[in-house]
Design a protein around this motif. Structure first.
Motif, PDB file in Angstrom:
ATOM      1  N   ASP A 461       0.727  -1.177  -0.042  1.00 34.31           N
ATOM      2  CA  ASP A 461       0.042  -0.037   0.041  1.00 34.31           C
ATOM      3  C   ASP A 461       0.786   1.186  -0.117  1.00 34.31           C
ATOM      4  O   ASP A 461       0.703   2.218   0.737  1.00 34.31           O
ATOM      5  CB  ASP A 461      -0.888  -0.084   1.416  1.00 34.31           C
ATOM      6  CG  ASP A 461      -2.010   0.640   1.058  1.00 34.31           C
ATOM      7  OD1 ASP A 461      -2.461   1.469  -0.212  1.00 34.31           O
ATOM      8  OD2 ASP A 461      -2.867   1.072   2.065  1.00 34.31           O
ATOM      9  N   GLY A 462       1.762   1.172  -0.789  1.00 31.16           N
ATOM     10  CA  GLY A 462       2.816   2.491  -0.673  1.00 31.16           C
ATOM     11  C   GLY A 462       2.277   3.608  -1.265  1.00 31.16           C
ATOM     12  O   GLY A 462       1.319   3.791  -1.585  1.00 31.16           O
ATOM     13  N   SER A 463       2.414   4.789  -0.284  1.00 31.15           N
ATOM     14  CA  SER A 463       3.600   4.990   0.722  1.00 31.15           C
ATOM     15  C   SER A 463       3.307   4.603   1.915  1.00 31.15           C
ATOM     16  O   SER A 463       4.250   4.985   2.951  1.00 31.15           O
ATOM     17  CB  SER A 463       4.125   6.096   0.458  1.00 31.15           C
ATOM     18  OG  SER A 463       3.237   7.273   0.690  1.00 31.15           O
ATOM     19  N   ALA A 464       1.951   3.768   2.522  1.00 25.09           N
ATOM     20  CA  ALA A 464       2.145   3.378   3.723  1.00 25.09           C
ATOM     21  C   ALA A 464       2.968   2.744   4.360  1.00 25.09           C
ATOM     22  O   ALA A 464       3.312   2.796   5.522  1.00 25.09           O
ATOM     23  CB  ALA A 464       0.637   2.696   4.108  1.00 25.09           C
ATOM     24  N   SER A 465       3.663   1.901   3.475  1.00 27.60           N
ATOM     25  CA  SER A 465       4.998   1.288   3.729  1.00 27.60           C
ATOM     26  C   SER A 465       5.737   0.950   2.502  1.00 27.60           C
ATOM     27  O   SER A 465       5.321   1.125   1.365  1.00 27.60           O
ATOM     28  CB  SER A 465       4.730  -0.062   4.552  1.00 27.60           C
ATOM     29  OG  SER A 465       4.171  -1.165   3.612  1.00 27.60           O
ATOM     30  N   PRO A 466       7.091   0.983   2.663  1.00 27.71           N
ATOM     31  CA  PRO A 466       7.780   0.641   1.465  1.00 27.71           C
ATOM     32  C   PRO A 466       7.567  -0.667   0.805  1.00 27.71           C
ATOM     33  O   PRO A 466       7.372  -1.590   1.475  1.00 27.71           O
ATOM     34  CB  PRO A 466       9.457   0.804   1.879  1.00 27.71           C
ATOM     35  CG  PRO A 466       9.173   0.449   3.300  1.00 27.71           C
ATOM     36  CD  PRO A 466       8.080   0.933   3.716  1.00 27.71           C
ATOM     37  N   PRO A 467       7.964  -0.640  -0.643  1.00 34.55           N
ATOM     38  CA  PRO A 467       7.258  -1.950  -1.281  1.00 34.55           C
ATOM     39  C   PRO A 467       8.511  -2.895  -0.945  1.00 34.55           C
ATOM     40  O   PRO A 467       9.655  -2.731  -0.998  1.00 34.55           O
ATOM     41  CB  PRO A 467       7.511  -1.407  -2.811  1.00 34.55           C
ATOM     42  CG  PRO A 467       8.197  -0.590  -2.740  1.00 34.55           C
ATOM     43  CD  PRO A 467       8.143   0.242  -1.618  1.00 34.55           C
ATOM     44  N   SER A 468       7.861  -4.098  -0.321  1.00 35.12           N
ATOM     45  CA  SER A 468       8.886  -5.199   0.025  1.00 35.12           C
ATOM     46  C   SER A 468       8.218  -6.541   0.012  1.00 35.12           C
ATOM     47  O   SER A 468       7.563  -6.821   0.791  1.00 35.12           O
ATOM     48  CB  SER A 468       9.467  -4.924   1.177  1.00 35.12           C
ATOM     49  OG  SER A 468      10.211  -5.966   1.619  1.00 35.12           O
ATOM     50  N   PRO A 469       7.785  -7.200  -1.168  1.00 33.58           N
ATOM     51  CA  PRO A 469       7.397  -8.499  -1.285  1.00 33.58           C
ATOM     52  C   PRO A 469       7.985  -9.329  -0.388  1.00 33.58           C
ATOM     53  O   PRO A 469       7.141 -10.231   0.218  1.00 33.58           O
ATOM     54  CB  PRO A 469       7.496  -8.705  -2.811  1.00 33.58           C
ATOM     55  CG  PRO A 469       7.512  -7.649  -3.453  1.00 33.58           C
ATOM     56  CD  PRO A 469       8.146  -6.392  -2.629  1.00 33.58           C
ATOM     57  N   LEU A 470       9.327  -9.415  -0.405  1.00 28.56           N
ATOM     58  CA  LEU A 470      10.023 -10.222   0.595  1.00 28.56           C
ATOM     59  C   LEU A 470       9.889 -10.120   1.968  1.00 28.56           C
ATOM     60  O   LEU A 470       9.734 -11.015   2.790  1.00 28.56           O
ATOM     61  CB  LEU A 470      11.664 -10.306   0.091  1.00 28.56           C
ATOM     62  CG  LEU A 470      11.993 -11.037  -1.021  1.00 28.56           C
ATOM     63  CD1 LEU A 470      13.277 -10.730  -1.306  1.00 28.56           C
ATOM     64  CD2 LEU A 470      11.691 -12.413  -0.975  1.00 28.56           C
ATOM     65  N   GLY A 471       9.720  -8.796   2.397  1.00 24.33           N
ATOM     66  CA  GLY A 471       9.254  -8.459   3.500  1.00 24.33           C
ATOM     67  C   GLY A 471       7.802  -8.830   4.069  1.00 24.33           C
ATOM     68  O   GLY A 471       7.568  -9.619   4.978  1.00 24.33           O
ATOM     69  N   ASN A 472       6.855  -8.778   2.996  1.00 24.35           N
ATOM     70  CA  ASN A 472       5.522  -9.301   3.385  1.00 24.35           C
ATOM     71  C   ASN A 472       5.672 -10.815   3.650  1.00 24.35           C
ATOM     72  O   ASN A 472       4.931 -11.434   4.507  1.00 24.35           O
ATOM     73  CB  ASN A 472       4.547  -8.912   2.134  1.00 24.35           C
ATOM     74  CG  ASN A 472       4.423  -7.641   1.947  1.00 24.35           C
ATOM     75  OD1 ASN A 472       4.459  -6.832   3.157  1.00 24.35           O
ATOM     76  ND2 ASN A 472       4.040  -6.936   1.013  1.00 24.35           N
ATOM     77  N   ILE A 473       6.322 -11.321   2.648  1.00 25.95           N
ATOM     78  CA  ILE A 473       6.625 -13.006   2.669  1.00 25.95           C
ATOM     79  C   ILE A 473       6.864 -13.419   4.103  1.00 25.95           C
ATOM     80  O   ILE A 473       6.498 -14.389   4.689  1.00 25.95           O
ATOM     81  CB  ILE A 473       7.339 -13.538   1.623  1.00 25.95           C
ATOM     82  CG1 ILE A 473       6.633 -13.335   0.201  1.00 25.95           C
ATOM     83  CG2 ILE A 473       7.662 -14.903   1.926  1.00 25.95           C
ATOM     84  CD1 ILE A 473       7.263 -13.629  -1.044  1.00 25.95           C
ATOM     85  N   LYS A 474       8.311 -12.843   4.378  1.00 26.12           N
ATOM     86  CA  LYS A 474       8.726 -13.002   5.763  1.00 26.12           C
ATOM     87  C   LYS A 474       7.772 -12.851   6.739  1.00 26.12           C
ATOM     88  O   LYS A 474       7.360 -13.676   7.826  1.00 26.12           O
ATOM     89  CB  LYS A 474       9.955 -12.255   6.078  1.00 26.12           C
ATOM     90  CG  LYS A 474      10.572 -12.211   7.400  1.00 26.12           C
ATOM     91  CD  LYS A 474      11.487 -11.156   7.898  1.00 26.12           C
ATOM     92  CE  LYS A 474      11.778 -11.126   9.324  1.00 26.12           C
ATOM     93  NZ  LYS A 474      12.735  -9.887   9.705  1.00 26.12           N
ATOM     94  N   THR A 475       6.971 -11.763   6.789  1.00 27.40           N
ATOM     95  CA  THR A 475       5.994 -11.424   8.086  1.00 27.40           C
ATOM     96  C   THR A 475       4.979 -12.453   8.153  1.00 27.40           C
ATOM     97  O   THR A 475       4.559 -12.891   9.119  1.00 27.40           O
ATOM     98  CB  THR A 475       5.260  -9.839   7.935  1.00 27.40           C
ATOM     99  OG1 THR A 475       6.251  -9.003   7.540  1.00 27.40           O
ATOM    100  CG2 THR A 475       4.397  -9.566   8.769  1.00 27.40           C
ATOM    101  N   ALA A 476       4.406 -12.863   6.874  1.00 28.76           N
ATOM    102  CA  ALA A 476       3.160 -13.849   6.776  1.00 28.76           C
ATOM    103  C   ALA A 476       3.820 -15.236   7.173  1.00 28.76           C
ATOM    104  O   ALA A 476       2.932 -15.896   7.756  1.00 28.76           O
ATOM    105  CB  ALA A 476       2.882 -13.913   5.257  1.00 28.76           C
TER     106      ALA A 476
END
Ligand SMILES: [Zn+2]
Length: 587
Positions: A461-476
């Motif tokens: 949801d940029g710029s609510a947070s920086p784009p990071s698919p790998l960060g999303n994957i890690k979080t999930a």
């Protein structure tokens, strides 16, 4: 797309996201930039005998990541240089770290240059929103505007008050917004919601962001640098069309974009026509907002915000919030207007056909708001004979969604775009500081959404947070927050589920799964090249321990420097108005 030289990419491993052939070591790309063969080297050479061989030196290929909910142009204008990005999500965890940016900017920027800062977050930075007096201490002699990370508030110094002609008092509060005032009625350097923000931005932004298209290009490059090759624009209106077309035409444009037209635009149900090829840019649906931001408190819940110093410091009223942007009958009317007589892009025919509906995408964070949305969706889908069809209507965010609601949504044929970033950055506060443990630890129920059949894709949801698919994957996968703490571990998903959420499932919710999202014959040759297979690193290192080496679009390795340079030397004049859209950044 221009024709390319046929090529075969050789990787140590290719994770295809194609269940029929999950792994390979070679992929052949034809002259049209589409995948001609997938398998091993011999198989690909048999399919394309004259193709150039390109050895990726042990790297791993995946389908290019797909971001199912973003705002690339607005994010670029708001956060990229010459603007300053001061959000906690990009490392500014405290007010002290923000003021260090202020001091550096004041010391290094040309005298008199007005400055824009975006990303102040009272919840995460634990700070009281600044007044003009506070800002004057850092900026005594230039105009300065600070925009909240939520996009709902702005703070400014006395030079701005003077420039706006508000030295005696700001204007009367407009409908839908307000100005902060001192006891004597003078401005205290604060403004809330879009109408007053627009006043400020229309006056100031031309000098603060002189080349909005170049700013937008920087955000495109940021997304691509994090492995994204297809994204959406969830705040589209027709005044942005020229900018999106200009970006799509630049050499090495790294993103395919699907546009969602804001439902408040009078032409939102109109057709899409463009000389830009539809595989690079097209309209896909319509965006509505049922409620607001959990970090501002303007959402509708069945459970309360706690009465804690954190909640009060953020200016949120403890108790059960009931903020909805629409009453049920208003939602019904809008859906009725939009759900009939629309166009939808037909992939096979490569044209828009008057046979199906535009996809509806509705922002909804609170569970009380979601009850209303699901009632309205069910009624509209029934009235328009869409139940049981592939309407693919979408729900955005779903922070507080309950398990029964996730099941109900799936039964309506609705799909979910979810934001693990909400949990990543705010999760420690959600669990016990903002909400009670029972609700806060379960914020963003990714596991239950997956099991319900909502096929959740992930977004930043940029710029609510920086784009990071790998960060999303890690979080999930780990259900950990930025601090490393875990909450609600039962919502964890498997790595393969998370990888699908950022590739084929995200393509599915964007309606382009026939073209991108997996490495299959006939699809676009869009890849992300990683130095390590995510399966081979510790889950906690999925983001930090993996490097995006490159992205490929239509079989071409993307040169982001060339793209940004081309944007930088393009004519800023036709796109200057984009800067004013920073005030409409609400995600
Ligand atoms: Zn958004």
């Amino acid at each position: 797309m221009p024709l390319i030289r046929p090529r075969i990419l050789l990787a140590s491993r290719i994770l295809t996201m194609d269940l029929a052939r999950p792994q390979a070591t070679a992929v052949a790309v034809g002259r049209d930039g589409r995948i001609a063969a997938v398998g091993d080297r011999a198989h690909c050479q048999h399919a394309l005998p004259d193709a150039e061989l390109m050895d990726l030196a042990g790297d791993v290929l995946l389908p290019g990541f797909v971001e199912s909910h973003s705002h690339p142009v607005l994010s670029g204008v708001a956060t990229q240089p010459p603007a300053f990005w001061i959000a906690p999500t990009v490392g500014y965890a405290t007010w002290q770290s923000v003021t260090a940016v202020f001091e550096k900017a004041q010391a290094t920027s040309p005298a008199g240059q007005p400055l824009l800062f975006t990303g102040f977050d009272p919840l995460l930075q634990g700070a009281t929103p600044p007044t003009n007096t506070v800002l004057d201490a850092y900026f005594p002699d230039r105009e300065v505007l600070v925009i909240d990370n939520s996009g709902h508030s702005a703070y400014f110094n006395s030079a701005v008050i003077q420039r706006m002609g508000w030295s005696n008092a700001p204007p009367p509060d407009p409908v839908g917004g307000s100005f902060g005032r001192n006891g004597d009625g003078t401005s205290n350097g604060q403004a809330f919601e879009e109408p007053p923000l627009l006043l400020l931005i229309q006056t100031l932004m031309g000098e603060m962001v002189p080349h909005p298209l170049a700013s937008a290009a920087q955000w495109y490059a940021l997304m691509a640098g994090n492995g994204i090759t297809t994204a959406s624009e969830m705040t589209y209106n027709s005044s942005q069309k020229g900018a999106f077309e200009a970006l799509a035409r630049l050499p090495h444009c790294p993103l395919r974009l699907l546009l969602y037209h804001v439902s408040t635009a009078s032409d939102c149900a109109g057709p899409w026509e463009s000389a830009v090829p539809p595989e690079m840019l097209r309209k896909q649906g319509i965006k509505l907002w049922a409620d607001g931001s959990p970090w501002v408190g303007n959402i509708a819940l069945t459970f309360p915000y706690l009465d804690t110093p954190t909640v009060r410091a953020a200016g949120i009223q403890p108790g059960i919030p009931t903020a909805m942007n629409y009453r049920r009958e208003q939602l019904d009317r809008i859906l009725d207007q939009l759900a009939g007589n629309q166009l939808r892009f037909d992939v096979k025919q490569q044209s828009s056909l008057c046979t199906q509906n535009w996809q509806m995408a509705i922002h909804v964070n609170g569970d009380a708001a979601l009850d209303v949305v699901l009632d309205a969706f069910e009624a509209a889908l029934t009235r328009h004979n869409l139940l049981g069809t592939d309407h693919r209507w979408r729900l955005e965010h779903l922070g507080a969604a309950r398990p029964d609601q996730l099941k109900r949504a799936a039964s309506l044929g609705v799909y979910a775009s979810m934001g693990p970033f909400q949990f990543r950055y705010w999760g420690d506060l959600l669990d016990g500081e903002i909400f009670d443990h029972a609700h806060g630890a379960q914020w963003s129920r990714v596991r239950e959404a997956t099991e319900a059949g909502l096929r959740p894709s992930y977004h930043n949801d940029g710029s609510a947070s920086p784009p990071s698919p790998l960060g999303n994957i890690k979080t999930a996968v780990t259900r950990t927050t930025q601090s490393g703490s875990a909450h609600g571990l039962e919502q964890r998903v498997s790595l393969d589920e998370a990888l699908r959420a950022q590739t084929i499932d995200a393509a599915f919710i964007l309606g382009c799964e026939q073209e991108v999202g997996s490495i299959e014959v006939g699809k676009q040759a869009d890849f992300v090249q990683l130095d390590v297979d995510p399966h081979d690193v510790e889950p906690m290192l999925i983001e930090a321990g993996i490097s995006v080496q490159a992205t490929w679009l239509g079989g071409e390795r993307i040169d982001l420097v060339a793209f940004e340079q081309a944007a930088g030397v393009s004519d800023p004049e036709p796109h200057r108005h984009l800067a004013t859209m920073v005030a409409k950044r609400c995600c």
